[in-house]
Design a protein around this motif. Structure first.
Motif, PDB file in Angstrom:
ATOM      1  N   UNK A 244      -2.511  -6.578 -10.029  1.00 43.48           N
ATOM      2  CA  UNK A 244      -1.209  -5.947 -10.244  1.00 43.48           C
ATOM      3  C   UNK A 244      -0.066  -6.792  -9.702  1.00 43.48           C
ATOM      4  N   UNK A 245      -0.422  -7.786  -8.897  1.00 47.82           N
ATOM      5  CA  UNK A 245       0.614  -8.633  -8.273  1.00 47.82           C
ATOM      6  C   UNK A 245      -0.045  -9.882  -7.719  1.00 47.82           C
ATOM      7  N   UNK A 246       0.726 -10.932  -7.598  1.00 47.55           N
ATOM      8  CA  UNK A 246       0.257 -12.102  -6.862  1.00 47.55           C
ATOM      9  C   UNK A 246       0.226 -11.715  -5.384  1.00 47.55           C
ATOM     10  N   UNK A 247      -0.821 -12.141  -4.672  1.00 44.52           N
ATOM     11  CA  UNK A 247      -0.949 -11.774  -3.257  1.00 44.52           C
ATOM     12  C   UNK A 247       0.226 -12.348  -2.467  1.00 44.52           C
ATOM     13  N   UNK A 248       0.424 -11.820  -1.264  1.00 47.80           N
ATOM     14  CA  UNK A 248       1.587 -12.178  -0.438  1.00 47.80           C
ATOM     15  C   UNK A 248       1.685 -13.697  -0.248  1.00 47.80           C
ATOM     16  N   UNK A 249       2.883 -14.210  -0.450  1.00 45.68           N
ATOM     17  CA  UNK A 249       3.126 -15.627  -0.210  1.00 45.68           C
ATOM     18  C   UNK A 249       2.765 -16.537  -1.371  1.00 45.68           C
ATOM     19  N   UNK A 252       7.280 -16.459  -4.214  1.00 49.19           N
ATOM     20  CA  UNK A 252       8.290 -16.250  -3.181  1.00 49.19           C
ATOM     21  C   UNK A 252       9.013 -14.925  -3.418  1.00 49.19           C
ATOM     22  N   UNK A 253       8.249 -13.824  -3.305  1.00 49.25           N
ATOM     23  CA  UNK A 253       8.877 -12.502  -3.510  1.00 49.25           C
ATOM     24  C   UNK A 253       8.106 -11.438  -2.753  1.00 49.25           C
ATOM     25  N   UNK A 254       8.792 -10.377  -2.322  1.00 47.08           N
ATOM     26  CA  UNK A 254       8.106  -9.324  -1.560  1.00 47.08           C
ATOM     27  C   UNK A 254       7.191  -8.486  -2.455  1.00 47.08           C
TER      28      UNK A 254
END
Ligand code: HPA
Length: 287
Positions: A244-249, A252-254
């Motif tokens: 559902x999302x690229x993992x943290x880091x 470059x987005x929260x």
């Protein structure tokens, strides 16, 4: 707690699972051999079951109740193209405050119902760079970093053995069938290792770099306790993550839970099509 009390707890859980299974069987004539756990935003698949009976978790004896947003919190028993299935519209998580035994209790109920195969779905963050938003990925293995195990404490032999083997937790034949079904539908399914953390905070970029270095491709906050319990009970397992999302880091987005739900919603039709195609293959493999 004394050892005697603890072993009492193990047998009590067996009695509870029996009671829950009996209650469910009073509500339907169907006797499914396949269970589906539908994760964040993916519960809509159960609305497509035919001749379905819906049972809110709150009505099932000893069943945990779900509080997470995007989870309906009911059991749906019905048929998919003639194959009887039991589906969980939403699961419970450690981060809601449930114990790991509560989290995996529904799997034990399914075992007492005679379920032989379970399809576990979830929303996950993509660690591997090619696992971009919207990608569907088969889980090939996992890394349990939740710090707990549903089998801790005295073992209940009527569920399974003390030391269950986890070397082939994610069924090879099911994965091959899923890959073939994906191909047939033009879905480029990935395969990867799922790392489970307790949550509910998302990971830090440093934690994601660490997870990548130890061989994780996906990260999430569920599924692993259910897989351990399912294997303990001798069930065959298929795990599918929706990235559902690229993992943290990674980008470059929260991270934002809204994004997780929106992505799950966007790929829902593809995901549901895949599940529909896989179910008859699993049913065949169980014959
Ligand atoms: N991390 C942990 N759990 C998740 C994520 C994530 O990035 N996305 C969806 N569930």
């Amino acid at each position: 707690m004394s050892a005697a009390n603890k072993s009492g707890r193990a047998s009590q859980e067996f009695v509870w699972a029996e009671a829950a299974a009996k209650y469910i069987f009073r509500k339907t004539k169907l006797r499914p051999k396949i269970a589906l756990v539908l994760g964040s935003g993916l519960g809509a698949f159960a609305d497509e079951f035919t001749r379905s009976v819906k049972i809110p978790y709150a009505k099932i004896p000893h069943f945990p109740r779900s509080t997470a947003i995007g989870h309906a919190g009911q059991l749906v028993i019905g048929s998919v193209d003639g194959v009887p299935v039991v589906g969980m519209q939403g699961r419970v998580h450690l981060y809601e405050g449930y114990s790991v035994r509560e989290v995996s209790f529904p799997v034990r109920v399914f075992a007492r119902m005679g379920v032989k195969a379970i399809v576990l779905t979830n929303a996950a963050g993509g660690i591997k760079r090619e696992f971009t938003q919207g990608r569907l990925v088969l889980i090939s293995d996992h890394i349990n970093l939740q710090g707990v195990n549903p089998l801790s404490g005295p073992n209940e032999e009527r569920f399974g053995p003390r030391f269950p083997d986890m070397s082939a937790a994610y069924d090879k034949e099911f994965r091959a069938s899923a890959l073939a079904e994906g191909k047939r539908r033009g879905i480029d399914l990935g395969e990867g290792v799922y790392a489970a953390l307790a949550g509910p905070s998302y990971e830090t970029p440093a934690e994601i770099r660490y997870l990548r270095s130890i061989g994780a491709d996906l990260v999430g906050m569920s599924t692993v306790p259910e897989v351990i319990s399912a294997r303990h009970c001798g069930m065959r397992v298929l795990g599918i993550s929706c990235v559902t999302n690229a993992a943290a880091g990674v980008l470059d987005q929260p991270l934002d839970h809204k994004e997780v739900l929106e992505t799950a919603e966007r790929v829902k039709d593809q995901f549901m099509g895949l599940l529909r195609g896989i179910i008859p293959k699993i049913a065949n493999a169980l014959k």
